[in-house]
Design a protein around this motif. Structure first.
Motif, PDB file in Angstrom:
ATOM      1  N   LYS A 245       0.823  -1.210   0.000  1.00 36.25           N
ATOM      2  CA  LYS A 245       0.000   0.000   0.000  1.00 36.25           C
ATOM      3  C   LYS A 245       0.855   1.258   0.000  1.00 36.25           C
ATOM      4  N   GLU A 255      -4.405   6.063  -2.793  1.00 36.12           N
ATOM      5  CA  GLU A 255      -4.500   5.445  -1.477  1.00 36.12           C
ATOM      6  C   GLU A 255      -5.459   4.276  -1.513  1.00 36.12           C
ATOM      7  N   VAL A 256      -4.986   3.117  -1.089  1.00 39.33           N
ATOM      8  CA  VAL A 256      -5.859   1.945  -1.014  1.00 39.33           C
ATOM      9  C   VAL A 256      -6.792   2.155   0.175  1.00 39.33           C
ATOM     10  N   PRO A 262      -5.103  -3.539  -3.613  1.00 45.26           N
ATOM     11  CA  PRO A 262      -4.531  -2.651  -4.638  1.00 45.26           C
ATOM     12  C   PRO A 262      -5.409  -2.516  -5.864  1.00 45.26           C
TER      13      PRO A 262
END
Lengths: 449, 284
Positions: A245, A255-256, A262
């Protein structure tokens, strides 16, 4: 020059001492076959594979000996030819028991040739290549061991636009990925092209920390003729740049989301070792039966990057590196930050064993944990924006519900908070325990309803 | 002195207070929700330990559940037969008293008897210790001795002596909180009247178990031969069949692993209800 600098800086990070010099300049050496190989069926994330051989069977190198049990699982193959002497429970790196197949090599190393090489993969078709990656039992070689086939076939509602090749190797001591990039740059690029065609993406970022200038150079040469938006993304050396991440954030600025993957932000991240394994499986028809493992630490007589068959015991690996010159008080499978301490050398390597680290007494200080002094340094250091101090206090008090609402499941167990804590609180250990409790609680709630 | 401002202020405040007061009084009279007086009565009968052993969030919640008919009256372990009788009388339900069950740690491997395989210096919690290479004891079944059970016990009935958890049967209220906390699943409920126990949980074969602990069950079946139906085998592990009393002491004396012990007075020959719940380890 196809290079870019990292777009974004990590939220929180630390700068541990790296000690990569111990094995950085050592070539990858193939280890001769040991007397016995114990291949664990729990090599990857998800359900352990189901053994399909029994005691007394003769197996060939690359023959499938474990069948994937479920969607998130991977096949396991015989690392060499020989006789199966047992199918029994054996210890895994985490200390739990899992089925393993014990093989006594016959020394011939006769290949099974079960998978025909696909020389021209560009015309082979997506399904053939995906099936090959599954048949070769490839799982993420960075540490978590997520089955690669699953990663490379995202559901249609998750469009992927960026492939990130992870060569950050931010763990101190470890140099396996570094050596793989130096010595197999061309193959990595080929593997990357295979995955790129599978995912149908144009953008490829190869993320490497700036403490590996040779690797950056090697990869640059390899991608010189590439078409499309391909570049080496040079990351600042800081820990945990290699975390999935964090790497996505550094290279793309995305941003995950909490609890997400992902692919939710259109990215797929693959380790350089995995990328090489994909190339090897497709072009040469070799299943994943060996990997590069860094055997390192100051007590080791000759730290090396060893190309060892999967199932080699840690004792054999150590013997191959000349044994110990002084007493080691801690043995870690993996790197010092996220690796798992071992209590003996009987454990065997898996697809995810990136390193085997031996630490002498002077580098393993024993601390007495003290109450939190509320300095907030862990909050600054946390790359996931959590509140480690608060979480730790809640878990110490047994309040797992509060820990859950403070998003403990987002913790990536990188260890930055514990590294920086002046009160020497065992933060990561608290979180590991808390996470297992919260997951258990959720599972129980699920079975009830 | 001008008294007017004082009078106006106190008058206003007094008036507002009077208005609010009467509004509250009226609301209490006309908007009140009648609560079943049974709940208060039942709550008074319950012991008030709030152990959660019944599965409800404390005694008040359980009282509410009984009053609404959602729960039976025989769930309160700490209360014992007395409370059960009173609850039955108060609700008109019929309930037969079962024997009190107390928790027992089926392990004797303290720091002198059980072999360590590595030094653990992390968080003093069994669940955390079990996550590092499977615990620091060579025996993968035995007590880790970091006191996770003692931490959750609401009445302090569990003592950790020489890295081994021991439960005081007189203090134990039977809430089963320790059973949920133990990562090894070696705590089991046993009938209070039974005094002979097999204190080992190792399912390993004899030589393996013996190497790990001085007081391990080696699966020799001696107790089954000598003690009859009071003992039974589960693979390589002897278990006590609490339905049958163990009257003779020969099995205790002859046990080569010294894992059969007598705690307290000899058992009476009367039959007892079998210990409830599945055998230890099933919840893990």
């Amino acid at each position: 020059m196809r290079t870019t600098q990292a777009l974004f800086k990590l939220r929180g990070s630390i700068h541990p001492e790296y000690f990569k010099g111990l094995a950085r300049d050592k070539d990858i050496v193939a280890m001769p076959l040991p007397k016995q190989l114990c291949v664990s069926m729990a090599q990857h994330l998800g359900a352990p594979a189901k053994p399909i051989v029994s005691k007394g069977d003769h197996v060939l190198k690359g023959q499938r000996i474990g069948e994937a049990a479920g969607f998130i699982s991977a096949h396991v193959h015989a690392p060499t030819s020989g006789t199966v002497t047992a199918v029994e429970d054996g210890p895994t790196v985490t200390g739990t028991l899992a089925l393993r197949v014990v093989i006594e090599p016959d020394g011939q190393d006769t290949p099974a040739n079960a998978l025909p090489p696909i020389k021209d993969w560009t015309t082979a078709g997506r399904d053939t290549i995906l099936a090959r990656i599954a048949d070769a039992g490839i799982a993420g070689m960075g540490g978590a061991g997520f089955p690669t086939r699953v990663k490379l076939s995202p559901p249609p509602d998750k469009p992927i636009d960026t492939l990130i090749i992870n060569g950050a190797e931010c763990e101190p001591y470890l140099t396996a990925d570094h050596r793989v990039m130096l010595e197999r740059a061309e193959q990595i690029w080929q593997g990357c092209e295979i995955m790129r065609s599978l995912l149908g993406v144009k953008t490829v970022r190869i993320a490497i920390e700036n403490n590996k200038p040779e690797a950056i150079k090697a990869m640059q040469t390899a991608i010189a003729k590439a078409d499309g938006d391909v570049a080496i993304c040079i990351l600042k050396t800081e820990y945990p740049q290699g975390a999935e991440k964090q790497q996505i954030f550094a290279t793309t600025g995305r941003e995950v989301p909490s609890g997400g993957l992902p692919m939710d932000v259109g990215c797929v991240v693959e380790n350089v070792g995995t990328t090489y394994a994909v190339w090897d499986a497709v072009v040469n028809g070799n299943p994943l039966i060996e990997r590069v493992t860094t055997v390192t630490g100051h007590p080791v007589a000759e730290p090396r990057n060893v190309l060892a068959r999967i199932g080699t015991s840690y004792a054999d690996l150590l013997a191959f590196c000349g044994g110990l010159t002084c007493d080691a008080v801690k043995i870690v499978s993996g790197g010092p930050m996220m690796g798992i301490a071992q209590s003996n050398l009987e454990t065997t390597t898996t697809k995810t064993t990136s390193g085997l680290l031996f630490l002498e007494a002077s580098r393993v200080p024993e601390y007495t944990s003290m109450p939190c002094i509320s300095c907030g340094r862990c909050v600054v250091a946390c790359p996931m924006d959590l509140l480690p101090a608060e979480l730790s206090n809640r878990i110490e008090a047994g309040d797992y519900d509060a820990a859950e609402s403070l998003n403990i499941l987002d913790c990536i167990e990188c260890g930055c908070c514990a590294f920086i804590c002046p009160a020497h609180r065992p933060l990561v250990q608290h979180f590991k325990m808390g996470k297992s409790r919260v997951i258990l609680k959720r599972r129980q709630a699920q079975t009830k309803s | 002195m001008d008294w007017m401002p004082v009078l106006i202020t106190s008058g206003t405040i007094g008036g507002v207070g009077l208005a609010c007061g009467s509004a509250l009084a009226l609301a209490a009279k006309f908007l009140s929700v009648p609560e079943d007086p049974k709940i208060a009565e039942l709550e008074g009968i319950l012991p008030g330990v709030n152990c959660g052993g019944c599965g409800f969030a404390g005694c008040a919640d359980y009282a509410k559940a009984i009053a609404s008919g959602a729960a039976s009256v025989d769930l309160c372990a700490p209360g014992g037969p007395d409370v059960l009788k009173k609850l039955a009388a108060a609700t008109g339900q019929e309930a037969t008293a079962t024997e009190k069950q107390v928790a027992m740690v089926l392990c004797q491997g303290n720091e002198h008897r059980a072999v360590h395989k590595h030094i653990y210096n992390g968080v003093a919690d069994c669940n955390a210790a079990a996550m590092v290479a499977g615990g620091d004891m060579l025996c993968t079944y035995g007590c880790l001795g970091y006191g996770s059970c003692a931490f959750v016990c609401p009445v302090g009935a569990i003592a950790i002596k020489e890295n081994l958890a021991t439960i005081h049967p007189e203090l134990c209220i039977g809430c089963k909180a320790c059973i949920k906390a133990c990562p090894r699943g070696i705590i089991r409920m046993v009938p209070e009247s039974r005094s002979v126990h097999v204190l080992c949980s190792s399912k390993d074969k004899g030589p393996v178990a013996k190497k790990a602990c001085q007081v391990a069950c080696i699966g020799c079946k001696m107790c089954v031969k000598l003690g009859g139906e009071a003992f039974e085998m589960d693979g390589f592990l002897a278990k006590r069949n609490y339905a049958i009393p163990a009257t003779s002491d020969t099995a205790i004396e002859k046990c080569p692993g010294k894992c059969i012990v007598k705690i307290g007075a000899s058992e009476a020959t009367t039959q007892t209800a079998p210990a409830d719940g599945a055998p230890s380890g099933s919840h893990a």
